[in-house]
Write a protein that holds these residues in place. Structure first.
Motif, PDB file in Angstrom:
ATOM      1  N   SER A  27     -25.930  40.523  11.771  1.00 13.07           N
ATOM      2  CA  SER A  27     -26.740  41.706  12.079  1.00 13.07           C
ATOM      3  C   SER A  27     -26.588  42.766  10.986  1.00 13.07           C
ATOM      4  N   ALA A  28     -25.386  42.893  10.413  1.00 13.54           N
ATOM      5  CA  ALA A  28     -25.189  43.822   9.300  1.00 13.54           C
ATOM      6  C   ALA A  28     -25.964  43.357   8.072  1.00 13.54           C
ATOM      7  N   PHE A  29     -26.011  42.052   7.852  1.00 14.19           N
ATOM      8  CA  PHE A  29     -26.797  41.478   6.754  1.00 14.19           C
ATOM      9  C   PHE A  29     -28.261  41.887   6.882  1.00 14.19           C
ATOM     10  N   MET A  42     -21.475  43.745   1.004  1.00 16.23           N
ATOM     11  CA  MET A  42     -20.838  43.059   2.124  1.00 16.23           C
ATOM     12  C   MET A  42     -19.480  42.490   1.725  1.00 16.23           C
ATOM     13  N   GLY A  43     -19.458  41.802   0.602  1.00 12.63           N
ATOM     14  CA  GLY A  43     -18.205  41.220   0.141  1.00 12.63           C
ATOM     15  C   GLY A  43     -17.157  42.278  -0.164  1.00 12.63           C
ATOM     16  N   GLU A  44     -17.597  43.373  -0.806  1.00  8.97           N
ATOM     17  CA  GLU A  44     -16.667  44.445  -1.143  1.00  8.97           C
ATOM     18  C   GLU A  44     -16.071  45.086   0.115  1.00  8.97           C
ATOM     19  N   SER A 284     -15.911  43.548  11.013  1.00  6.48           N
ATOM     20  CA  SER A 284     -16.146  44.891  11.553  1.00  6.48           C
ATOM     21  C   SER A 284     -16.286  45.929  10.454  1.00  6.48           C
ATOM     22  N   SER A 285     -15.707  45.668   9.285  1.00  4.90           N
ATOM     23  CA  SER A 285     -15.821  46.610   8.174  1.00  4.90           C
ATOM     24  C   SER A 285     -17.268  46.746   7.732  1.00  4.90           C
ATOM     25  N   VAL A 286     -17.942  45.633   7.577  1.00  2.94           N
ATOM     26  CA  VAL A 286     -19.342  45.682   7.141  1.00  2.94           C
ATOM     27  C   VAL A 286     -20.252  46.129   8.271  1.00  2.94           C
ATOM     28  N   PHE A 287     -19.926  45.742   9.513  1.00  2.19           N
ATOM     29  CA  PHE A 287     -20.738  46.165  10.656  1.00  2.19           C
ATOM     30  C   PHE A 287     -20.602  47.675  10.879  1.00  2.19           C
TER      31      PHE A 287
END
Length: 422
Positions: A27-29, A42-44, A284-287
């Motif tokens: 969903s973040a993507f 996202m990777g960072e 959760s970091s990216v979300f």
């Protein structure tokens, strides 16, 4: 539009049966695509989310819990608990609760507690005539104490992502953890008396010293682990290493239940158990970043500020929201998603950060023993060979919720011990 797409896709993926972490990433993507942001973010974000010295304690405490389960420490703690509460009405269930208090001071893992003690005590309770649903309910609810009384893997994660002192969190969980243990024992006594569950034979006082002497090295584990942290000799991460080494010494040389051939399987089990929380933290970091970009935090704060009048009403709303969230979302994921949203309001209403943290942690732990996603609930139900929906869990949830409400109105239950020691 981006916020709607993020939330709808997240809920839709959960309904499809996707894991919480995968649902957050996917969903973040989608949200990042709609915001036309580079996907390298996202990777960072995922790497920075787990790049924490404090979080290094997680695999060490998990390894310590695995060692202690396999190394004979759990069995000795059960013997001590049996000597003191086995003769109470519902004695074997009381043993489960008291042993969870002992085990909590070594492992920091509710899951490890549910699995290790459950495999021993649930079949015993059923054989003694306890209802399987009751046996599973006692085991799963008492297992939560493992994440409240220090050391606690959940508190390490909380401290790692919020920069709150892990040592202070550990101290803040002592009194609430003991209160929950006492509350569960009271509920066991009430239900056992009503249902006529058996008690074990009374053990004379002069005979109770033998299991204590045998278990003394295991009982010293919390003193060594926590003493190192609170004296300043070790950090929580280093204390995790000490816990592993101490567990290995006891397992190999004191109780003799570990062999060199066991090390490989122990490491494999640790890696598998560590992968889940680390995966969730990264996701959760990216979300969380996607939620922030979409303005979700501001919307939640504006909505809550419309009817919250003070710190007490704020905390009661927090308990309600996290109870509901915990029914649908895994505890660590829910904590990492929602705690950052509430932290500005914690400061606005002058709520003590430790009080807020312990309330959130205990409330989310109630989700781990509630259907439909409660992990400890499913572990206990599987051991009892019944459906998770047939576990007699709600009396224990309500009594634990009373402790949470007490913390809302009496913050000293959390803040007193850290204030004395730190």
């Amino acid at each position: 539009m981006e916020l709607a797409a993020l939330l709808i896709s997240f809920v839709f993926l959960l309904l499809l049966g996707t894991s919480v972490a995968a649902a957050m990433i996917l969903s973040a993507f989608l949200s990042l695509l709609l915001n036309k942001m580079p996907l390298t973010v996202m990777g960072e974000l995922m790497l920075s989310g787990i790049n924490s010295y404090t979080l290094l304690a997680v695999p060490f405490f998990i390894f310590a819990a695995v060692i202690m389960n396999r190394g004979g420490l759990t069995d000795r703690l059960l013997d001590v608990a049996a000597a003191f509460v086995g003769h109470f009405r519902g004695g074997t269930a009381q043993i489960d609760v008291l042993a969870s208090v002992f085990f909590a001071g070594m492992s920091g893992s509710a899951t490890a507690d549910a699995a290790s003690q459950g495999r021993i005590l649930i079949p015993h309770m059923i054989k003694e005539g306890y209802d399987p649903g009751f046996a599973a309910g006692v085991n799963s609810s008492s297992a939560t104490i493992g994440a409240i009384i220090p050391p606690s893997i959940t508190m390490v994660i909380y401290g790692g992502v919020t920069n709150i002192s892990v040592g202070a969190l550990f101290l803040g969980g002592v009194v609430p953890g003991l209160l929950i243990g006492l509350a569960l024992m009271v509920m066991v006594a009430i239900l056992a008396t009503r249902r006529g569950y058996p008690r074990r034979a009374y053990m004379p006082w002069k005979e109770r010293w033998k299991p204590i002497v045998v278990a003394l090295p295991a009982l010293l584990a919390p003193v060594i682990i926590l003493g190192g942290i609170f004296s300043g000799v070790t950090t929580p991460t280093e204390a995790g290493v000490v816990a592993c080494l101490y567990g290995l010494i006891l397992g190999f040389f004191v109780y003799g239940e570990l062999k060199l051939k066991d090390i490989g399987p122990l490491l494999v089990e640790t890696v598998e158990a560590t992968a889940v929380p680390v995966y969730i933290i990264a996701a959760s970091s990216v979300f969380g970043f996607a939620l922030t970009m979409s303005g979700f935090g501001m919307l939640v704060q504006e909505w809550l500020m419309g009817f919250i009048t003070g710190p007490t009403s704020f905390l009661l709303v927090v308990v309600t929201i996290f109870m509901l969230v915990g029914l649908a979302v895994e505890g660590v994921a829910a904590m990492l998603i929602f705690v950052p949203l509430f932290m500005p309001m914690v400061q606005t209403f002058h709520v003590d950060e430790l009080q807020f943290a312990i309330i959130v942690i205990i409330t989310l732990l109630l989700g781990t023993i509630s259907p439909p996603v409660g992990l400890q609930l499913f572990i206990a139900a599987d051991i009892a060979k019944i459906s998770a929906f047939k576990v007699d869990i709600w009396p224990f949830i309500w009594i634990m919720l009373l402790v949470v409400i007490a913390i809302v109105f009496l913050p000293g239950l959390v803040t007193w011990l850290p204030g004395v020691i730190m």
